[in-house]
Write a protein that holds these residues in place. Structure first.
Motif, PDB file in Angstrom:
ATOM      1  N   HIS A   1       0.808  -1.224   0.000  1.00 43.59           N
ATOM      2  CA  HIS A   1       0.000   0.000   0.000  1.00 43.59           C
ATOM      3  C   HIS A   1       0.838   1.271   0.000  1.00 43.59           C
ATOM      4  CE1 HIS A   1      -4.105  -1.564   0.034  1.00 43.59           C
ATOM      5  NE2 HIS A   1      -3.501  -2.659   0.475  1.00 43.59           N
ATOM      6  N   ASN A   2       2.045   1.207   0.589  1.00 47.74           N
ATOM      7  CA  ASN A   2       2.910   2.404   0.554  1.00 47.74           C
ATOM      8  C   ASN A   2       3.895   2.360  -0.604  1.00 47.74           C
ATOM      9  OD1 ASN A   2       1.641   3.343   2.865  1.00 47.74           O
ATOM     10  ND2 ASN A   2       3.043   2.201   4.204  1.00 47.74           N
ATOM     11  N   LYS A   3       3.796   1.329  -1.398  1.00 49.24           N
ATOM     12  CA  LYS A   3       4.642   1.168  -2.591  1.00 49.24           C
ATOM     13  C   LYS A   3       6.134   1.235  -2.245  1.00 49.24           C
ATOM     14  CE  LYS A   3       1.475   3.025  -6.084  1.00 49.24           C
ATOM     15  NZ  LYS A   3       0.196   3.139  -5.830  1.00 49.24           N
ATOM     16  N   THR A   4       6.556   0.438  -1.300  1.00 52.56           N
ATOM     17  CA  THR A   4       7.961   0.482  -0.888  1.00 52.56           C
ATOM     18  C   THR A   4       8.728  -0.784  -1.265  1.00 52.56           C
ATOM     19  OG1 THR A   4       7.274  -0.308   1.290  1.00 52.56           O
ATOM     20  CG2 THR A   4       7.611   2.070   1.057  1.00 52.56           C
ATOM     21  N   GLY A   5       8.053  -1.766  -1.856  1.00 50.27           N
ATOM     22  CA  GLY A   5       8.736  -3.024  -2.179  1.00 50.27           C
ATOM     23  C   GLY A   5       9.307  -3.038  -3.591  1.00 50.27           C
ATOM     24  N   ALA A   6       9.965  -4.151  -3.949  1.00 49.12           N
ATOM     25  CA  ALA A   6      10.504  -4.319  -5.307  1.00 49.12           C
ATOM     26  C   ALA A   6       9.348  -4.277  -6.316  1.00 49.12           C
ATOM     27  CB  ALA A   6      11.241  -5.648  -5.408  1.00 49.12           C
ATOM     28  N   GLY A   7       9.604  -3.666  -7.443  1.00 52.04           N
ATOM     29  CA  GLY A   7       8.587  -3.603  -8.497  1.00 52.04           C
ATOM     30  C   GLY A   7       7.467  -2.625  -8.184  1.00 52.04           C
ATOM     31  N   ASN A   8       7.755  -1.652  -7.300  1.00 60.27           N
ATOM     32  CA  ASN A   8       6.682  -0.772  -6.800  1.00 60.27           C
ATOM     33  C   ASN A   8       6.103   0.180  -7.850  1.00 60.27           C
ATOM     34  OD1 ASN A   8       8.882   0.844  -6.949  1.00 60.27           O
ATOM     35  ND2 ASN A   8       9.016   1.303  -4.768  1.00 60.27           N
ATOM     36  N   ASP A   9       6.732   0.224  -9.015  1.00 59.88           N
ATOM     37  CA  ASP A   9       6.130   1.072 -10.053  1.00 59.88           C
ATOM     38  C   ASP A   9       5.049   0.309 -10.841  1.00 59.88           C
ATOM     39  OD1 ASP A   9       8.276  -0.438 -10.792  1.00 59.88           O
ATOM     40  OD2 ASP A   9       9.124   0.988 -12.216  1.00 59.88           O
ATOM     41  N   PHE A  10       4.755  -0.913 -10.401  1.00 55.58           N
ATOM     42  CA  PHE A  10       3.688  -1.693 -11.047  1.00 55.58           C
ATOM     43  C   PHE A  10       2.559  -2.015 -10.079  1.00 55.58           C
ATOM     44  CE2 PHE A  10       6.997  -2.300 -14.217  1.00 55.58           C
ATOM     45  CZ  PHE A  10       6.248  -2.119 -15.374  1.00 55.58           C
ATOM     46  N   LEU A  11       2.253  -1.060  -9.223  1.00 52.92           N
ATOM     47  CA  LEU A  11       1.201  -1.294  -8.227  1.00 52.92           C
ATOM     48  C   LEU A  11      -0.082  -0.522  -8.533  1.00 52.92           C
ATOM     49  CD1 LEU A  11       3.485  -1.432  -5.085  1.00 52.92           C
ATOM     50  CD2 LEU A  11       1.911  -3.241  -5.772  1.00 52.92           C
ATOM     51  N   GLY A  12      -0.220  -0.109  -9.765  1.00 48.14           N
ATOM     52  CA  GLY A  12      -1.417   0.651 -10.154  1.00 48.14           C
ATOM     53  C   GLY A  12      -2.709  -0.129  -9.986  1.00 48.14           C
ATOM     54  N   TRP A  13      -2.609  -1.463 -10.004  1.00 49.86           N
ATOM     55  CA  TRP A  13      -3.817  -2.297  -9.855  1.00 49.86           C
ATOM     56  C   TRP A  13      -4.417  -2.208  -8.452  1.00 49.86           C
ATOM     57  CZ3 TRP A  13      -3.362  -5.905  -6.026  1.00 49.86           C
ATOM     58  CH2 TRP A  13      -2.066  -6.182  -5.604  1.00 49.86           C
ATOM     59  N   VAL A  14      -3.615  -1.794  -7.456  1.00 49.31           N
ATOM     60  CA  VAL A  14      -4.097  -1.830  -6.065  1.00 49.31           C
ATOM     61  C   VAL A  14      -5.314  -0.920  -5.887  1.00 49.31           C
ATOM     62  CG1 VAL A  14      -3.497  -1.392  -3.636  1.00 49.31           C
ATOM     63  CG2 VAL A  14      -1.814  -2.432  -5.160  1.00 49.31           C
ATOM     64  N   GLU A  15      -5.217   0.284  -6.463  1.00 47.84           N
ATOM     65  CA  GLU A  15      -6.340   1.221  -6.311  1.00 47.84           C
ATOM     66  C   GLU A  15      -7.155   1.408  -7.588  1.00 47.84           C
ATOM     67  OE1 GLU A  15      -4.578   4.572  -4.343  1.00 47.84           O
ATOM     68  OE2 GLU A  15      -4.151   3.234  -2.656  1.00 47.84           O
ATOM     69  N   LEU A  16      -6.873   0.593  -8.571  1.00 49.27           N
ATOM     70  CA  LEU A  16      -7.565   0.720  -9.867  1.00 49.27           C
ATOM     71  C   LEU A  16      -9.097   0.695  -9.757  1.00 49.27           C
ATOM     72  CD1 LEU A  16      -7.141   0.785 -13.049  1.00 49.27           C
ATOM     73  CD2 LEU A  16      -7.496  -1.697 -12.935  1.00 49.27           C
ATOM     74  N   PRO A  17      -9.680  -0.202  -8.944  1.00 51.24           N
ATOM     75  CA  PRO A  17     -11.156  -0.227  -8.899  1.00 51.24           C
ATOM     76  C   PRO A  17     -11.757   1.089  -8.405  1.00 51.24           C
ATOM     77  CG  PRO A  17     -10.251  -2.242  -7.983  1.00 51.24           C
ATOM     78  CD  PRO A  17      -9.094  -1.296  -8.147  1.00 51.24           C
ATOM     79  N   THR A  18     -10.968   1.895  -7.684  1.00 48.69           N
ATOM     80  CA  THR A  18     -11.459   3.199  -7.231  1.00 48.69           C
ATOM     81  C   THR A  18     -11.153   4.276  -8.258  1.00 48.69           C
ATOM     82  OG1 THR A  18     -10.937   2.548  -4.983  1.00 48.69           O
ATOM     83  CG2 THR A  18     -11.372   4.887  -5.337  1.00 48.69           C
TER      84      THR A  18
END
Ligand SMILES: O=P(O)(O)OC[C@H]1O[C@H](O)[C@H](O)[C@@H](O)[C@@H]1O
Length: 427
Positions: free
Chosen positions: A30-47
Motif C-alpha cells: 500500500h505504501n509502494k515500498t517493495g521491489a517492483g513498486n512502479d507496477f502497483l497501479g492495480w491496487v487502487e484501480l477499482p477506485t
C-alpha cells in the motif's frame, strides 16, 4: 463473497506465525515500498480507474456491436487471458450474445490462424489489437494478417472504424500505427503489468463486446479492494490463501488449481500466468498447474490420488451454478439411475467435489485449499480477480521475489529473433 477454507490444507505451520510479516508486506504494497513498486497501479484501480475511458469503451462497444458479428481479440498473455477468462466464465462456452469473440495473436500456429482467416473472411468482423509493449511478435504477425484481410474486403475506411487498439499511452509501434490510421485507442496504464491488467481497457473492451456489464465488474473489484485493504491475517482471506500456499510450497513443488466448471478453464489459464510469471524466478516458485473436475478426474485423478506427492490442490468452488438441470425419472430404470431422479446435476457435481476432496486429502494425502465463491457473474468475477491479485502480490513478496517483472520471458524471444534475422539481433 469469497471464503477460504483451510480445514483440508494440513498446514505444517501455524498461520499466525506469519501475522507480523503479512502486516509488513501489506504496508509495502500500500505504501509502494517493495521491489517492483512502479507496477502497483492495480491496487487502487477499482477506485480510480479512468471513468471517461470506461464510458468510451461502452460507447464504442455498443456502436461496433451493431456493425460486426465477430470480434477478433488479438493479444497474448496478460493481453488476452483475463478477457477470455471473464467472457467464458460469465457467458459460458456456448454464449447467446450477438458478437462472437475469437482469439488470435496468441500463437504462431499457422493452421489455427489460417482456419480463423477462412472462418471470418465472409463475415462482418472487427479487431481489438491489444499489446502493452506494442511490439509482441505473435500479436503483431496476426494483426498484420487480419488487418490486411479487413482492409481488402471492406476498404480502409471501414477497417479503421472496426479496429480498436489497446496499448501504451505514449510509445510503441502499435501506438504509432493507431495514431496514423485513426483507430479508436484505449490505454494500458504505465503502472499495471500485463497479468494484472484485466480490469483495465485490456480486458474491459472485449468483455463489453461480449455484452457483459463492466460497471458491475468494477463494482465487484471495488468491494474486494475495500474488503482486502486489511493487514490482519486472521480476517483477510486473500492473505490467508497467499500464506497457506507458501507454507505448502515448502513441501510441494506444484499447485493444481481445480474448478468444477468447464467454462472456468480459462480462469485457470489466467491464474497460471498471474502466479507463474509473478513467482517463477531466482530458482524459486510453485509450478502453477490446473485441472477441471470431474472431467480430469478420469485422466489425472489416478495420479493425484496415488502418484508421487508433488502437488497440493487449490479448489475454486462456485456455490451457485448459472444454470441447472434435473435428472429425469425413468420407469424402466435400465441404467439404474433412478436413485438420482429428481436431483439436479449441480447437486451431483457438488457431491463429486466433496467426495474428491475427502479422497484426495484423507486417503491420498494431498492437501487442499478450498476457495468458495458464491456465484459467477460480472460483479463476482471482478471481486475474484482482485482477490487473486492481492493474494499473489502478498504471496510472492513472502517468498522474497519481485512479483512484478518477468525477465526470463525475453530469453526465447532473443533466440527467436536471431534465428529470424530480425535487424539488430543478427549475432
Ligand atoms: O501486452 P504485450 O506487451 O504484448 O505482452 C503480452 C505478454 O507477453 C510478454 O512476453 C509477457 O511475458 C507477458 O507478461 C505479457 O502479458
Amino acid at each position: 463473497m469469497i471464503k477460504v477454507d483451510l480445514s483440508h490444507a494440513k498446514l505444517a505451520e501455524d498461520l499466525n506465525d506469519y501475522k507480523d510479516k503479512v502486516a509488513e508486506i501489506h504496508d509495502m504494497i500500500h505504501n509502494k515500498t517493495g521491489a517492483g513498486n512502479d507496477f502497483l497501479g492495480w491496487v487502487e484501480l477499482p477506485t480510480n480507474y479512468d471513468k471517461d475511458e470506461a464510458a468510451r469503451i461502452k460507447a464504442k462497444a455498443a456502436e461496433l456491436s451493431k456493425e460486426i458479428d465477430v470480434l477478433l481479440v488479438c493479444g497474448i498473455g496478460g493481453s488476452y487471458l483475463g478477457a477470455r477468462a471473464a467472457i467464458e466464465a460469465i457467458n459460458g462456452l456456448y454464449p447467446t450474445n450477438k458478437v462472437e469473440i475469437l482469439y488470435i495473436g496468441n500463437t504462431f500456429s499457422s493452421t489455427y490462424l489460417a482456419q480463423i482467416k477462412e472462418y471470418v473472411k465472409d463475415k462482418e468482423f472487427g479487431i481489438n489489437v491489444i499489446s502493452k509493449s506494442g511490439t509482441t511478435t505473435e500479436t503483431s504477425v496476426a494483426f498484420r494478417i487480419f488487418k490486411e484481410l479487413l482492409e481488402e474486403t471492406k476498404g480502409k475506411e471501414v477497417a479503421a472504424r472496426r479496429i480498436v487498439a489497446t496499448t501504451d499511452a505514449h510509445k510503441g509501434a502499435l501506438k504509432t500505427l493507431a495514431d496514423q490510421e485513426g483507430y479508436e485507442e484505449f490505454v494500458v496504464p504505465d503502472d499495471i503489468g500485463g497479468r494484472y491488467s484485466v480490469l483495465t481497457a485490456v480486458g474491459l473492451f472485449p468483455i463489453a463486446m461480449a455484452g457483459i456489464d463492466i460497471d458491475a465488474m468494477m463494482e465487484g473489484a471495488k468491494a474486494a479492494q475495500d474488503h482486502y485493504n486489511n493487514p490482519d491475517l486472521a480476517t483477510n482471506d486473500a492473505y490467508k490463501y497467499g500464506v497457506a500456499r507458501q507454507i505448502l510450497g515448502k513441501k510441494y513443488p506444484a499447485e493444481m488449481f481445480v474448478t468444477y466448471e468447464l467454462q472456468l478453464s480459462n480462469v485457470a489459464e489466467w491464474w497460471k500466468q498471474l502466479f507463474g510469471e509473478s513467482e517463477g524466478k531466482e530458482g524459486k516458485g510453485i509450478l502453477p498447474h490446473s485441472a477441471v473436475f470431474s472431467t480430469d478426474l478420469h485422466s489425472l485423478g489416478q495420479f493425484i490420488q496415488e502418484g508421487s506427492k508433488v502437488l497440493f490442490e487449490t479448489v475454486l468452488k462456485v456455490t451457485k451454478p448459472q444454470l441447472d438441470l434435473t435428472v429425469p425419472s425413468d420407469p424402466d430404470n435400465l441404467d439404474n439411475l433412478n436413485y438420482l431422479a429428481g436431483k439436479t446435476v449441480d447437486y451431483v457435481n457438488k457431491r463429486a467435489c466433496e467426495g474428491t476432496i475427502d479422497a484426495h486429502v484423507n486417503v491420498g494425502g494431498v492437501p487442499n485449499i478450498v476457495i468458495e465463491l458464491d456465484e459467477m457473474n460480472a460483479y463476482s468475477f471482478g471481486y475474484m480477480v482482485y482477490f487473486f491479485e492481492k493474494a499473489c502480490a502478498l504471496s510472492v513478496y513472502l517468498l522474497g521475489v519481485n512479483p512484478f517483472n518477468q525477465p526470463g520471458v525475453e530469453v526465447y524471444k532473443k533466440n527467436m529473433f536471431k534465428l529470424l534475422g530480425k535487424p539488430g539481433y543478427e549475432k
